[in-house]
Each structure stands twice: as structure tokens, then as C-alpha cells.
Design a protein around this motif. Structure first.
Motif, mmCIF file in Angstrom:
data_model
loop_
_atom_site.group_PDB
_atom_site.id
_atom_site.type_symbol
_atom_site.label_atom_id
_atom_site.label_comp_id
_atom_site.label_asym_id
_atom_site.label_seq_id
_atom_site.Cartn_x
_atom_site.Cartn_y
_atom_site.Cartn_z
ATOM 1 N N VAL A 190 0.830 -1.202 0.000
ATOM 2 C CA VAL A 190 0.000 0.000 0.000
ATOM 3 C C VAL A 190 0.867 1.255 0.000
ATOM 4 N N ALA A 191 2.143 1.100 0.347
ATOM 5 C CA ALA A 191 3.025 2.280 0.408
ATOM 6 C C ALA A 191 3.092 3.003 -0.924
ATOM 7 N N SER A 192 3.231 2.248 -2.023
ATOM 8 C CA SER A 192 3.453 2.954 -3.295
ATOM 9 C C SER A 192 2.217 3.721 -3.781
ATOM 10 N N PRO A 193 0.983 3.169 -3.678
ATOM 11 C CA PRO A 193 -0.156 4.024 -4.048
ATOM 12 C C PRO A 193 -0.217 5.288 -3.200
ATOM 13 N N THR A 194 0.138 5.165 -1.917
ATOM 14 C CA THR A 194 0.106 6.342 -1.055
ATOM 15 C C THR A 194 1.080 7.397 -1.561
ATOM 16 N N VAL A 195 2.295 6.942 -1.923
ATOM 17 C CA VAL A 195 3.285 7.893 -2.436
ATOM 18 C C VAL A 195 2.796 8.515 -3.746
ATOM 19 N N ILE A 196 2.214 7.686 -4.623
ATOM 20 C CA ILE A 196 1.730 8.209 -5.907
ATOM 21 C C ILE A 196 0.672 9.283 -5.666
#
Lengths: 233, 551
Positions: free
Chosen positions: B97-103
Motif C-alpha cells: 500500500v506504500a506505493s499508491p500512497t506515495v503516488i
């Protein structure tokens, strides 16, 4: 290199490039088809090399060597390895090179004579379509540009008419060779970063297709793509 | 270029790739690979081939609970109980879930920066963000969040059913993250060549996700997917090459001849004949990836065979990213050739796709394929908006991309749950979903209601906008819009009756606990929210539409 010699050598390389694609339609043994594909890779590298020498661009010569290694060496090796594993398995021993139905396009959807006629028609079509492209800047290189488009069309034809999975992969690669040749003949190749990305994508696509071919064979017992008809509406 | 800009532009593509690398490293470090791999192979080999032939329905339907011989638990325990107990043991699933949050964060910061209509770039113009980039990044981030947040429950159930090993889960995470990275690179790249490389990379990466089950159907879907998409998108590369040739002949230097802003600025100097050939190939090629006629055949197969969160990503954003590429090329084409050429081409393709999707929806018996054809329907509506090309139509088209992404993401994730609950993807065998599992049934039903274009969901506003713009654009397009609306009505009827058949009817209540369904609730709420009021996104939407307006 004089202008005349350059033109002659370039036309020779382009002729070999187109001829390799046409002969692919004529042969049925997959091993021979892969060998022809490797020859076509050599011709493609020669086209890039000639352009690089003519324009005195070292970057292009390096790209030509890279193209040669990838398309005349690595990609044919990958396909040949997959092919050999099928043949060996069928013949019950490692390294067996005997006949097996996996190594042959036994029943192509279009017979050889019709295929060759279609190739001729497609080449004419390519020349007709490419007229505005040649007219924009008529140099020896762009005059040979229809050859690239003809190979693209022949690649598509191989892709849709061959039934063996590996023959389809070769069709896809012919298509790709044709596009690369078009890029070289039209504009001495795309920028290096794009060329690297494209080559990497093609290599990955072939690796993926090779693995999928093995899986198709595991699941269906054959690499005949005509058997893939469980999903439909 | 400031350091902050470079960071916002790089992070959306880089962070998913870093997360993928992280999964790869931990996978190797824990030595799951050698242990997991033989298990999978053995399971695949020992599966009796004849059983599949004898019972095609079971094999086609049961993704998550395939018959695994005597060892398999014949009655899987209540799915949510499994989900909650498994979730604690696999915190690594949540790292995704980290990468969607960063995006989403980067997109929001870029959007806040870009509402004035300008653009920022980094790495000597290679990466670039304007309002359209920010909008697409927001959509990718939001749909990816739904998909990645639904994944832990999906994987937990797969583990419980015995169909997922450490190796397959590891591979799943790695491929999904790489997929996200490639999509973000496609969105932020200003170079049309790099854009092509990124979109083709998504094909290569998702191939194994489509074929992950190694059954006959999924292998077939994966083969078709790679061959059709790669060959189709190769045409787009040929088109790009021809455009590059035209640009070089127009006197643009090698480094800038594939740069989108440069091409837009100097499009009037491009040779019309060469550009026309190039643009036709590009629209055909990226159209293959966007599920438009004539190279659409891979779409229903791939979407129905991929794991549900991957289907959500492919349908919700991958198609939209390819369409966004077409929108960018359309600006160049219109400046070089005038509006008529792309208008006729896109309107024709849109109508054909819509007719095909509506026709096949009428005969559909598999709900995942039904959702796939619905994606084709919505993509053709966006293509129609691009053909109309007025500011209203473009804004409505972009809003439709967002609304469709959220609703379809939710619908596909819910369909994965239904598949696990019922073990079949046949519509006729799923009855009484609302009685059996009220939360899941309601969420699936609401997602389909959103896809049908009911208010308050944003697809209502966007479809209305496209229709209004179409009738305002002139007689020719008015007829096209009328025909499109008729076809949408047919698709509406098909989708509505089939969903009603699934939801209604008597069934035993399963005693579900809805705790794992929160990402789907979030998705639907977001879809409704942008339908009621675009709020701060309104300015961004207008600016994004202005970016791709005719010069």
C-alpha cells in the motif's frame, strides 16, 4: 566509402533483409525459420553499420553491434533452446534432433504458394504506402524504406497464419525487425535511450513468450495455437 | 528544475520499483524461492488433465478454490474469519500500500502546484508534469490504493485455499509493483519513445499475472494477451518512428524530436502525409492496449483470468493510461492535419467498439467477462469524447476516466470476493448474493449502479457531459452521439438484468464480517464524491482538459 558503393551495399543489405522474411514463408521446419531469422538480424545490423560508417557516427556503429548481438545471437538462441527442449522431450533423450511434429509447421493455414504470392502483394502494398515517406526526403536510405514496411507486413502475416507457438514468436520478431529497419532507414535510428528501452522490452517479451510456450505445452500437450479455444463468447 | 519538483516527478515511478526490489530481496533473503518453487511445480504437474476436461465449469470458475486432491480442505472456512486471522501473519502484504500512497501524495502536490496551467519538468525534459499528468497520477494512485488494499484479503484467502505459496505471493507483489511503476513512468514521461517503452513494459510485466494459475484457460489468456498486445502496440512504435522521421525532416534536433511539448509547439511544420500515416498507426496501436476495435480480442480473456486486484488495475487504469497517450497524440495530429482526421477515426473506432461491447454484453454468461466488456464500453465513450474534442467533452472524458477507474476497480475487487464465495464465475450460478452476503452484494450492486451511470456517482455527470458536448458539436457528431447513446442503453439493459439476477433470490446467509471490504467502500465513496462536487479537483480538471485541447 564512396556514395555509389554505399548505395549498392545498402541495397544489398536491404535485399537480404527482405529475402530472409520471404523465405521464412517458404520453409516449414522451425529450425530453418529460426536460422533465417538470425540471418535477417545480421542484415539488419549491416544496415545500421553501413549508415553509421556513411555518416561517421560512432554511436550508431555501437548500436549496430548491439543490434547484431541481440537479434542475430541472443534471440535466436532463446528460441532454439525452447525448440530443442520440445524435440528432445519428444524423442526421449537429451540432445535428440530427430523429427517431431513440434519442430515442423505441419499444416499452415495458408499453403506455401499462396503465402509467397501474398508476400509479393504485401511488398507492393508497402511500396505504395511508403510513397509519401520517400518523397519527403529522397536519399538512398529512405528509398529503401519500403523494405522495412514490407517486412512489418510479412511479419504480421506470419503471426496470423502460423499455428506453432514458436513460429508466431518469430512472426512477432520479424515485425519488430521491420520496425527497427524502418527507424534506421528513415532517421538513422531512434534516440539511444529509446532504442535501449525498446530492445530491452523485446527481449523481455520473447522471454515471457518462451516461458508461456512451455506452459502452453504443459497445459495443452502441444504448441499448436489452434487448440487455444477455450475462452470465447 | 528544483529538487522538490524532481522528487515529485521521480517518486511515482521509482517508489513502486523500489518496493518491488524490496520484495525481491526479502524473497531471496528468506530463501522462500527454492522451497516454494518445487511445491508449485509439483502441484501443477499432478493436477489431472482429464478432470479439467470433464468439468470445465469448475476449472474455469474456481480461481481460488481449485480441487487440490485429498489434501485440500473441502469446505473452506468463512472467508472473513480467515482474512482477519491471516492478515496479522502477513504484514508484508500491507507494504504494497506504500506505493499508491506515495503516488497519491506526489500527484496531490503536483496538482496543487499545477492549477495555473503551466508545467514542470526534470532531467532535461525527460520527465514532465502538467495538469493532465497530475490528474492521471491521481487516478492511478486512487485505483491502485483500492487494488493494493484489497490484495491482503485476496492473498489470505488464496493461502487458506492452498492455491498460493510463498513463491506465488512474492511474485505477485513484485509484478504488481513493477506494473504500477511502469504505468506511472508512462504518465510522467514527456518523451513519446519512453512512453511507448513504459506501456509495452506493462504488457510484459502483467503477462505472468494473467497466467498465474497455469490452467488451460489462464495460459491461453496470457498467450493471447502478450501476442496481441505486443504486436498491436508494435504498430504504435512504427507510428512513433514515422512521426520522429517527420519531426527530423521538420528541422527538430534528435534530442527533441520525440519530446511532446516540442512536437505540439512545432506540429504545423510536420509533413501532413507522413504524420497522417504515423498517427493512424499510433491510434491503432495504443487502441489495442486501450481495448478498442480492431485489436481488442485479448481484453475479455485477460480481465477474466487475472487475479481480481490485477483485473481492477488493468481495467481501471491501464486502459486509461493508453487512452491518455492517444489524447496526447491527438493534439499533435490536430495541429498538423486539422481536426477532421482524428475526429472521423476516433468516432468510427468508438462506435464500432461500443456496438461490439453492447452486442457481446447481451449474450454474456460470465460476470468477470461482463465487467470486461463494460470496460470496453466505457473506453469507447472516452474515445468518443476525444473525437468531439470541445473543452466540455474533454473535461467530461477525463472525469469519466476517474469515475470508471474507481467504479470498475471496486466492481472487479468485489467480483473476486464473489468468485471465492461461490467458486464459479457463471452468472447463472450466482443467485441470492444479497441474501447470502449483504455487504458484498450491496457493494457489487452499487459498483454496477455506478457503472450504469446513475447519480450520485461521477459517471452520471461525465456521461451527461459527453452527450451534451456531442449534440452541441454539430450535425455529424450529433448523429454519432445519438447512436452511441442507443448502444449505451442496450449495454445498460444487459448489465442491469444480469446483475439483478446475481443479487436477488433466496440463499443461506453466510454470516460475513465486512471488515475487509473497507477499500471498496472507500472507492465507491470517492466515486460518489467527485460526482456530487469536484471541489478542488474542478480547477485541475479544467486545466487538464485545456492541456489536450486543440491548439
Amino acid at each position: 566509402m564512396s556514395e555509389g558503393l554505399f548505395t549498392q551495399l545498402l541495397d544489398l543489405a536491404c535485399g537480404a533483409f527482405l529475402l530472409a522474411a520471404v523465405v521464412v514463408l517458404w520453409r516449414r521446419e522451425l529450425a530453418a525459420i529460426v536460422r533465417l531469422f538470425a540471418l535477417q538480424g545480421v542484415a539488419l545490423a549491416a544496415i545500421a553499420l553501413l549508415l553509421g560508417l556513411h555518416e561517421n557516427r560512432w554511436g550508431l556503429i555501437v548500436v549496430a553491434v548491439g543490434i547484431g548481438v541481440l537479434r542475430a545471437g541472443l534471440l535466436p538462441y532463446l528460441i532454439r533452446r525452447a525448440l530443442r527442449s520440445f524435440v528432445a522431450e519428444r524423442d526421449g533423450g537429451p540432445g535428440g534432433h530427430g523429427w517431431s511434429e513440434e519442430a515442423r509447421e505441419t499444416q499452415p493455414l495458408v499453403n506455401v504458394a499462396a503465402s509467397l504470392l501474398t508476400a509479393a502483394a504485401l511488398t507492393l502494398l508497402a511500396y505504395a504506402v511508403a510513397r509519401p515517406l520517400v518523397e519527403l526526403d529522397p536519399t538512398p536510405a529512405t528509398r529503401a524504406l519500403p523494405v522495412g514496411l514490407a517486412v512489418v507486413l510479412i511479419g504480421f502475416f506470419v503471426l496470423v497464419t502460423r499455428r506453432r507457438a514458436l513460429a508466431q514468436v518469430v512472426g512477432f520478431l520479424l515485425l519488430d525487425n521491420g520496425i527497427t529497419a524502418t527507424a534506421f532507414l528513415a532517421a538513422s535510428g531512434v534516440p539511444l535511450i529509446v532504442e535501449l528501452g525498446v530492445s530491452f522490452d523485446v527481449l523481455l517479451a520473447v522471454l515471457v513468450l518462451q516461458v508461456l510456450t512451455v506452459r502452453v505445452r504443459e497445459a495443452f500437450g502441444t504448441t499448436d495455437i489452434d487448440d487455444l479455444r477455450e475462452l470465447h463468447d | 528544475m528544483t529538487a522538490a519538483t524532481a522528487l515529485f516527478l521521480t517518486a511515482p515511478a521509482a517508489v513502486p520499483l523500489v518496493v518491488a526490489a524490496g520484495y525481491a530481496l526479502t524473497g531471496f533473503a528468506r530463501r522462500e524461492l527454492p522451497r516454494g518453487l518445487p511445491t508449485v511445480r509439483r502441484a501443477e504437474r499432478s493436477r489431472p488433465q482429464h478432470a479439467e476436461k470433464a468439468a470445465p465449469v469448475t476449472v474455469q470458475g474456481a480461481t481460488s478454490i481449485p480441487p487440490r486432491g485429498k489434501g485440500a480442505d473441502p469446505s473452506p472456512p468463512g472467508e472473513s474469519a480467515v482474512a482477519s486471522s491471516e492478515r496479522a501473519r502477513h504484514p508484508s502484504d500491507w507494504a504494497a500500500v506504500a506505493s499508491p500512497t506515495v503516488i497519491l501524495t506526489c500527484a496531490a502536490l503536483l496538482a496543487a502546484d499545477r492549477v495555473d496551467g503551466g508545467s514542470v519538468s526534470a532531467y532535461s525534459g525527460l520527465l514532465r508534469a502538467d495538469a493532465l499528468t497530475a490528474w492521471m497520477l491521481l487516478v492511478v494512485g486512487a485505483v491502485a490504493f483500492i487494488a493494493c488494499a484489497s490484495a491482503p484479503a485476496h492473498l489470505a484467502a488464496e493461502r487458506a485455499a492452498g492455491s498460493a505459496t510463498a513463491w506465488t505471493v512474492w511474485r505477485y507483489h513484485m509484478l504488481v509493483q513493477t506494473f504500477l511503476g511502469a504505468m506511472c513512468l508512462a504518465v510522467v514521461s514527456a518523451n513519446l519513445g519512453v512512453l511507448w517503452v513504459a506501456i509495452e513494459a506493462t504488457t510484459v510485466v502483467t503477462a505472468f499475472l494473467v497466467g498465474h494459475r497455469r490452467t488451460r484457460t489462464s495460459v491461453e489468456a496470457a498467450w493471447k494477451y502478450v501476442v496481441i498486445c505486443s504486436a498491436g502496440i508494435a504498430l504504435a512504435f512504427l507510428g512513433t518512428v514515422l512521426l520522429y522521421y517527420a519531426a527530423r525532416q521538420a528541422g527538430i534536433s534528435e534530442a527533441w524530436a520525440l519530446d511532446w511539448p516540442t512536437l505540439v509547439a512545432r506540429a504545423d511544420r510536420l509533413d501532413p502525409a507522413v504524420t497522417r500515416l504515423g498517427i493512424s498507426l499510433v491510434i491503432l496501436g495504443y487502441g489495442a492496449k486501450a481495448g478498442l476495435v480492431p485489436l481488442h480480442a485479448w481484453l475479455p480473456d485477460a480481465h477474466s483470468q487475472a487475479p481480481a486486484p490485477v483485473s481492477a488495475l488493468m481495467s481501471g487504469v491501464l486502459l486509461a493510461v493508453a487512452l491518455a497517450a492517444i489524447l496526447r497524440y491527438r493534439v499533435i495530429a490536430d495541429a498538423a492535419l486539422g481536426a477532421g482526421f482524428t475526429r472521423v477515426l476516433l468516432a468510427g473506432i468508438a462506435l464500432l467498439t461500443l456496438a461490439l461491447a453492447a452486442g457481446l454484453l447481451l449474450a454474456q454468461r460470465d460476470y468477470k467477462r461482463m465487467l470486461a466488456y463494460s470496460s470496453m464500453e466505457h473506453m469507447s465513450l472516452i474515445a468518443l469524447a476525444a473525437a468531439i474534442g470541445s473543452p466540455l467533452a474533454l473535461a467530461a472524458g477525463l472525469l469519466h476516466i476517474a469515475g470508471h477507474g474507481l467504479a470498475k476497480g471496486t466492481a472487479f475487487c468485489a467480483s473476486g470476493r464473489i468468485l471465492r464465495l461461490r467458486g464459479t464465475s457463471k452468472i447463472g450460478r450466482v443467485r441470492g448474493l444479497l441474501a447470502q452476503s449483504p455487504w458484498l452484494g450491496a457493494l457489487f450492486g452499487l459498483a454496477v449502479v455506478a457503472l450504469l451511470g446513475f447519480p450520485p456517482f461521477s459517471l452520471f455527470a461525465s456521461e451527461l457531459g459527453i452527450a451534451r458536448a456531442g449534440f452541441a458539436a454539430g450535425a455529424g457528431l450529433g448523429w454519432v452521439t445519438a447512436a452511441a447513446l442507443l448502444l449505451v442503453l442496450i449495454a445498460f439493459a444487459a448489465l442491469a438484468t444480469r446483475t439483478a439476477r446475481m443479487l436477488l433470490g433466496p440463499a443461506e446467509p453466510s454470516g460475513e464480517s465486512p471488515s475487509a471490504l473497507w477499500p471498496l467502500v472507500l472507492g465507491l465513496m470517492a466515486c460518489a464524491a467527485i460526482g456530487i462536487a469536484t471541489g478542488p479537483l474542478g480547477d485541475l480538471l479544467t486545466q487538464a482538459a485545456a492541456v489536450i485541447e486543440r491548439p
